[in-house]
Design an enzyme around this catalytic site. Sequence first.
Site, PDB file in Angstrom:
ATOM      1  N   CYS A   1       6.491   0.098   6.986  1.00 21.49           N
ATOM      2  CA  CYS A   1       6.036   1.240   6.196  1.00 21.49           C
ATOM      3  C   CYS A   1       7.174   1.676   5.276  1.00 21.49           C
ATOM      4  CB  CYS A   1       5.637   2.383   7.131  1.00 21.49           C
ATOM      5  SG  CYS A   1       5.031   3.844   6.263  1.00 21.49           S
ATOM      6  N   LEU A   2       6.859   1.922   4.020  1.00 16.36           N
ATOM      7  CA  LEU A   2       7.905   2.317   3.067  1.00 16.36           C
ATOM      8  C   LEU A   2       8.542   3.643   3.466  1.00 16.36           C
ATOM      9  CD1 LEU A   2       6.148   1.335  -0.290  1.00 16.36           C
ATOM     10  CD2 LEU A   2       7.918   0.077   0.945  1.00 16.36           C
TER      11      LEU A   2
ATOM     12  N   HIS B   1      -2.223   7.309   7.119  1.00 10.04           N
ATOM     13  CA  HIS B   1      -1.332   8.290   6.495  1.00 10.04           C
ATOM     14  C   HIS B   1      -2.089   9.556   6.114  1.00 10.04           C
ATOM     15  CE1 HIS B   1       2.546   6.316   6.125  1.00 10.04           C
ATOM     16  NE2 HIS B   1       2.011   5.213   5.623  1.00 10.04           N
TER      17      HIS B   1
ATOM     18  N   HIS C   1      -3.819   1.190   7.878  1.00  7.93           N
ATOM     19  CA  HIS C   1      -2.468   1.763   7.826  1.00  7.93           C
ATOM     20  C   HIS C   1      -2.417   2.927   6.825  1.00  7.93           C
ATOM     21  CE1 HIS C   1       2.095   1.327   7.789  1.00  7.93           C
ATOM     22  NE2 HIS C   1       1.855   2.098   6.735  1.00  7.93           N
ATOM     23  N   GLU C   2      -2.947   2.680   5.619  1.00  4.02           N
ATOM     24  CA  GLU C   2      -2.861   3.700   4.559  1.00  4.02           C
ATOM     25  C   GLU C   2      -3.770   4.895   4.834  1.00  4.02           C
ATOM     26  OE1 GLU C   2      -0.425   3.457   2.720  1.00  4.02           O
ATOM     27  OE2 GLU C   2      -0.012   1.341   3.073  1.00  4.02           O
TER      28      GLU C   2
ATOM     29  N   GLY D   1       0.827  -1.206   0.000  1.00  4.44           N
ATOM     30  CA  GLY D   1       0.000   0.000   0.000  1.00  4.44           C
ATOM     31  C   GLY D   1       0.857   1.249   0.000  1.00  4.44           C
TER      32      GLY D   1
ATOM     33  N   GLN E   1       2.962  10.016   1.133  1.00  6.72           N
ATOM     34  CA  GLN E   1       4.271   9.357   1.049  1.00  6.72           C
ATOM     35  C   GLN E   1       5.035   9.712  -0.226  1.00  6.72           C
ATOM     36  OE1 GLN E   1       2.487   5.266   2.025  1.00  6.72           O
ATOM     37  NE2 GLN E   1       4.513   5.193   2.980  1.00  6.72           N
TER      38      GLN E   1
HETATM   39 NI    NI Z   1       3.005   3.356   5.533  1.00  7.45          NI
END
Ligand code: NI
Length: 187
Positions: free
Chosen positions: A98-99, A144, A140-141, A45, A50
């Site tokens: 998380c990226l 953000h 999670h997304e 995701g 991000q």
């Molecule tokens: Ni993340």
Amino acid sequence: MKLPIYVYGEPVLRKKAEDITASYPDLKQLIENMFETLTNADGVGLAAPQIGLSIRLVVIDLSSLADEDPKYKDFKKAYINGHILESSEETCSMGEGCLSIPGLHENVVRPERVHIKYVDENFEEKDEWVDGFLARVVQHEFGHLEGELYTDKISPLRKQLISRKLKSIAHGKYSCTYKTKFNRHHL
Ligand code: NI
């Protein structure tokens, strides 16, 4: 086109993102670029903050999980103007990464199911309950989009244990295989 991923410490990751309209410039291309960026980084995701955009746009690709769960075969979806309306009382714990926080993984307790609304790529309104692994990724997304990171939700003890690691990531001490955006002047 692959986009650089903004890393922990970048202010855009802490901003509440805004809804967009169907006339948002080059939206189809942006979604395509986000999917390409996500695939390149081996993630499931990616949320627009991000990649430095404070808008309510999320892409989720669960196709890599098709071996474990056939229902995720070809699961690639964009969620525009997504909001969580309600959450189940039942919770579960799952490992998350998380990226935007390279090299870190922690267990996070979250509701098992969530009721969400969003519009799809054609701006058709959707209203649905999601569960299982998808519910986890969605939370999670969508987090953000509120300026939240999963590390905000871990136990106080774990938070203390990783605080130095987070600080060093914010100072640029991390390595990952994908392109990142990191501005060393703001700290
Ligand atoms: Ni993340």
